[in-house]
Enzyme design. Structure first.
Site, PDB file in Angstrom:
ATOM      1  N   SER A 343       0.830  -1.193   0.000  1.00 27.67           N
ATOM      2  CA  SER A 343       0.000   0.000   0.000  1.00 27.67           C
ATOM      3  C   SER A 343       0.874   1.257   0.000  1.00 27.67           C
ATOM      4  CB  SER A 343      -0.944  -0.045   1.210  1.00 27.67           C
ATOM      5  OG  SER A 343      -1.947   0.929   1.116  1.00 27.67           O
ATOM      6  N   ASP A 400      -8.703  -5.107  -6.211  1.00 27.91           N
ATOM      7  CA  ASP A 400      -8.210  -4.102  -5.266  1.00 27.91           C
ATOM      8  C   ASP A 400      -8.285  -2.709  -5.894  1.00 27.91           C
ATOM      9  OD1 ASP A 400      -6.951  -2.615  -3.349  1.00 27.91           O
ATOM     10  OD2 ASP A 400      -5.062  -3.721  -3.387  1.00 27.91           O
ATOM     11  N   HIS A 466      -7.692  -5.685  -0.304  1.00 28.05           N
ATOM     12  CA  HIS A 466      -6.439  -4.933  -0.141  1.00 28.05           C
ATOM     13  C   HIS A 466      -5.574  -5.485   0.986  1.00 28.05           C
ATOM     14  CE1 HIS A 466      -3.767  -1.561  -0.698  1.00 28.05           C
ATOM     15  NE2 HIS A 466      -3.917  -1.163   0.551  1.00 28.05           N
TER      16      HIS A 466
END
Length: 535
Positions: A343, A400, A466
């Site tokens: 991320s 995602d 995610h």
């Protein structure tokens, strides 16, 4: 993007004579269950009962195992007549009775189909120590290839077994960075932080430096009064990762070099979220190249990377200084640098790699492994990284949403197709140089898909798609873009079940209930700066 094909279900319920009692009633008869499933082919329904039983045991292994465990040929019996698991041993019959497996399949069938070896295997599967890993093969003669020298050509589809294990290993390094932060999230604003302990998953590495990122923006002090004890959420400086180096001679010999890992976690504080929202492209230092234009990156990412704290240097300064020190310390050895992140950490990993590639002469080969990373810069930035021989492998879940942000174009395939035409290419190049949201992804892409997992719901929520553990689960089961989830996946599902129980299919969560097992999310022990659950 390449898509995963349809998945094969992990078990064939048609071969079990399931009693219509308890929680299994909700599933109806095995025949109706098969009719509802669009994953069974005719050939799969012709499997023998013995093969199906073995497959069922493999699925139990994924739901229950956690740690490597040495299994003896015979269960160890204590003086009270019970084994270590608290189950009475009686030629295998007592074991089955203790596990209450009659609700899954009739006892007489299980006794007929399960050999003593299978019983011992089942004992291990249901123990607290059941996680398995793919074998660690010697990579010495091909380490540059696995490190991306050829952009992982020929290793991704189908996925090479050794590369799969390396990706999962680097993903676990990121999990250690998350744990390091959450175990003690607060950072003192009045003094320099003390060295933090990092529980590395790979004991052949040692941590040499903790890394901190600082936001350039802050919140008023009165905000902390609204949530006493949670002031770490609004702190400007936080531990975001670490640098580790392989220090085991056997592992160095296996890998063919001494590996230096830079691991970076994802977003965890309010100000980090605020920086993520600053999505305008800004120029980064460096001359404009006539071939690919002026490199630009997201304002918020660059801010977190370049800003210094009151008592800590910036992330950029810390990383460059430490890598130069290690490079000099191990001068004369074969080295590699691997940057990995999830991320926000994936975005910062690209900025780290860009800096390291030009900070000194004769830098070791640099590879970047990212999970669920957003777009970071424009095409000029992507071209610059490529020209500096930085190799980037992005692991992307097609479900995602974070991997599709920020930017004007959602599909890289569409962008590539448009650039094949002369007129569209000129227009897009003009936008690249002038628009503040003309983002482009970097490097080579491996696409996985939540819908390919036989354990996760096809409509799993955004958080699950995610989630880093979900990413590692999907990578562990990925074979190729046109293949189902591999049946012999090694990674335990215990942590995934703990964190994403609501996103797992009822078929598997019900099995846990039938076996009288529970998956309760473990409480993270925070320091005294956090309020107690009773507050």
């Amino acid at each position: 993007m390449m898509q995963i094909g349809s998945t094969l279900p992990p078990i064939n319920l048609n071969t079990f004579q399931v009693k219509n009692t308890g929680n299994l009633r909700s599933y109806g008869s095995p025949k109706k269950h098969l009719e509802r499933s669009n994953c069974f082919s005719k050939s799969m329904m012709m499997k023998t009962t013995n093969v199906s039983t073995k497959q069922h045991l493999m699925n139990l292994e994924k739901l229950i195992g956690t740690q490597p465990h040495l299994i003896l040929n015979e269960p160890e019996v204590k003086e009270d007549g019970k084994s270590d698991d608290g189950l009475v041993e009686n030629g295998g019959r007592g074991l089955l009775e203790g596990l209450n497996l009659s609700r899954v399949w009739p006892e007489n069938k299980a006794a007929e189909q399960m050999s003593p070896r299978q019983l011992n295997h089942l004992r291990r599967l249901l123990s607290k120590n059941g996680i398995e890993y793919s074998p660690r093969n010697c990579l010495a003669h091909r380490w540059r290839e696995y490190h991306g020298s050829n952009n992982w050509s020929g290793l991704l589809d189908p996925l090479d077994e050794n590369l799969r294990r390396e990706m999962i290993r680097y993903g676990e390094f990121i999990q250690a960075a998350y744990h390091c932060f959450h175990s003690d999230p607060a950072t003192s604003p009045d003094k320099a932080p003390l060295p933090r302990q990092v529980a590395l998953p790979d004991k052949s590495y040692k941590v040499t430096k903790n890394l901190y990122a600082t936001s350039s923006v802050g919140l008023p002090k009165w905000v902390d009064k609204l949530a006493p004890g949670l002031d770490w959420m609004s702190q400007r400086t936080s531990c975001i990762g670490y640098v580790a180096v392989c220090d085991d001679l056997k592992e160095i010999s296996r890998m063919g070099r001494r590996d230096i890992v830079i691991s970076l976690r994802g977003t965890a504080t309010c100000l980090e979220w605020a920086e993520n929202m600053r999505d305008l492209l800004v120029e980064i230092p460096g001359e404009k190249n006539p071939k690919y234009g002026q490199p630009k990156v997201e304002c918020g990412f660059l801010s977190l990377y370049k800003t210094s704290g009151a008592h800590v240097p910036s992330l950029a300064e810390s990383v460059v200084e430490e890598i130069k020190r290690l490079k000099e310390l191990y001068k004369g050895e074969t080295l590699s640098i691997t940057v990995t992140g999830h991320s926000l950490g994936a975005a910062l990993a690209l900025l780290v790699a860009d800096d390291l590639s030009t900070c000194a002469k004769d830098m070791p080969p640099i590879a970047v492994y990212t999970f669920g990373g957003p777009r970071v810069g424009n095409r000029g930035f992507a071209k610059r990284l490529s020209s500096q021989q930085v190799k980037v492998l992005r692991i992307v879940n097609s479900q995602d949403l974070i991997t599709k942000m920020p930017g004007m174009f959602v599909s890289e395939k569409l962008d590539k197709k448009l650039r094949e035409t002369t007129i569209a290419n000129k227009v897009l190049n003009m936008l690249d140089n002038n628009m503040p949201w003309a983002y482009a992804h970097v490097g080579t892409e491996l696409v996985v898909d939540t819908r390919s997992s036989p354990y996760l719901k096809p409509d799993a929520d955004v958080a699950c798609c995610h989630d880093l553990e979900a990413y590692l689960h999907l990578v562990d089961g990925f074979l190729a873009s046109n293949c189902p989830f591999r049946a012999n996946a090694k990674r335990s599902l215990r942590k995934l079940a703990d964190e994403q129980n609501s996103n797992m299919k009822k078929l598997y969560t019900s099995k846990v209930s039938e076996l009288k097992l529970s998956f309760k999310r473990k409480e993270v022990q925070f320091p005294n700066c956090l309020p107690s659950p009773s507050q």
